[in-house]
Design an enzyme around this catalytic site. Structure first.
Site, PDB file in Angstrom:
ATOM      1  CE1 TYR A   1      -4.060  -2.021   1.112  1.00  0.00           C
ATOM      2  CE2 TYR A   1      -2.360  -3.315   2.196  1.00  0.00           C
ATOM      3  CZ  TYR A   1      -3.651  -3.192   1.734  1.00  0.00           C
ATOM      4  OH  TYR A   1      -4.535  -4.227   1.885  1.00  0.00           O
TER       5      TYR A   1
ATOM      6  CG  ASP B   1     -11.347   5.450   8.075  1.00  0.00           C
ATOM      7  OD1 ASP B   1     -12.176   6.303   8.457  1.00  0.00           O
ATOM      8  OD2 ASP B   1     -11.685   4.333   7.653  1.00  0.00           O
TER       9      ASP B   1
ATOM     10  NE  ARG C   1     -10.103   0.074   8.863  1.00  0.00           N
ATOM     11  CZ  ARG C   1     -11.417   0.010   8.743  1.00  0.00           C
ATOM     12  NH1 ARG C   1     -12.144   1.107   8.846  1.00  0.00           N
ATOM     13  NH2 ARG C   1     -12.025  -1.133   8.502  1.00  0.00           N
TER      14      ARG C   1
END
Length: 303
Positions: A77, A91, A190
């Protein structure tokens, strides 16, 4: 006699690598692809949150059998972490539950950030976000939270293979960090943002997320839904998908027939799950070595 309407032929089995747009759920993408490809037999490997973009691997027809095995692979990511505030969802889409004092934020040094990242790299115990898809007594955690329940999840082992800081921005009462994260399936990026903020004592949440790889499948091969609508062809047919994602075990015609009937054959000597290929180059099964033999876990091309 009135002319009967012919049904659309089923597409061939294989994989699609989609570059998911923001504000879409993974289920939204599946629904769109069902219409584009003209089949109900579509599934995805590895859910992406609506705010996230990037690689979403979809199986078409018999290739849906691969998905549970692809989801066990590692993922990469590009993430932006915002330090200085914690949220209900860990988040940017959640409500703020705490905001750091500007003086405390100013005291967060680059060295402290590096130490926090190091502490979250390698084999770690991670508590998933309370609004994750983890099941509790058969019900998703996020569904329990939405119904007003207080959810406390147990930590579980995950692996962060790589957590590289790319850039640091200090502005507007926050510290934003751009990073590359390569991790095992089941890792919540997250939750890394939340735990990094907790380590530094200022709170943190995920501000942006883009998945760049799922196993061997990358953004380089990914297409948007609009591109797929214009040219609805597979990214990988079944044979090339298995060859790309798993070690290859080639067998003779006799062994191939045994595999297609679900029978065990001579062990491959390969560790983990591998693809079994017939003499003509077709992927006929996924298998594992167990008890001195090769045992099929998924038969892709039954006799």
């Amino acid at each position: 006699m009135p002319e009967t309407k012919r049904s659309r032929p089923a597409p061939p089995p294989g994989l699609l690598v989609v570059d998911k747009a923001p504000e879409m759920t993974s289920h939204d993408v599946v629904a769109r692809v069902r219409k584009i490809m003209g089949t109900r037999k579509v599934g995805h490997a590895g859910t992406l949150d609506p705010m996230a973009t990037g690689v979403l691997v979809l199986g078409i027809e018999r290739a849906t059998k691969l998905l549970g095995h692809l989801a066990l692979d590692r993922k990469t990511y590009l993430a932006t972490f915002a330090l200085g505030a914690a949220t209900t969802t860990d988040d940017v889409e959640g409500e703020r539950v705490s905001t750091a004092d500007p003086a405390a934020l100013a005291e967060v040094t680059d060295e402290a950030i590096a130490a926090g990242i190091a502490a979250l790299t390698g084999e770690i115990e991670q508590v998933p976000s309370s609004v994750s898809a983890v099941k509790i007594s058969g019900k998703r955690a996020y569904a329990r939270v939405r119904s007003g329940e207080e959810v406390v999840l147990k930590p579980r082992p995950v692996t962060v293979y790589r957590f590289d800081l790319l850039a640091t921005r200090r502005e507007g009462g926050t510290i934003e960090l751009d990073a590359i994260v390569e991790c095992s399936s089941g890792t919540y990026v997250r939750a890394l943002a939340r735990d990094l903020g907790g380590f530094l004592g200022v709170g943190g949440h995920l501000a942006a997320l883009r998945r760049t790889t799922v196993g061997p499948f990358t953004l380089a091969a990914a297409r948007t839904l609009e591109q797929l609508e214009a040219d609805p062809v597979l990214t990988h047919d079944l044979d090339t998908a298995v060859a790309a994602a798993f070690p290859r075990y080639e067998v003779d015609a006799r062994a191939a027939k045994s595999v297609q009937y679900g029978q065990q054959i001579r062990a491959s000597g390969i560790k983990g799950t591998y693809g079994v290929f017939s003499p003509d180059g077709h992927a006929i099964a996924l298998a594992v070595d167990a008890g001195g033999v090769s045992r099929s876990v998924v038969v892709l091309d039954p006799a």
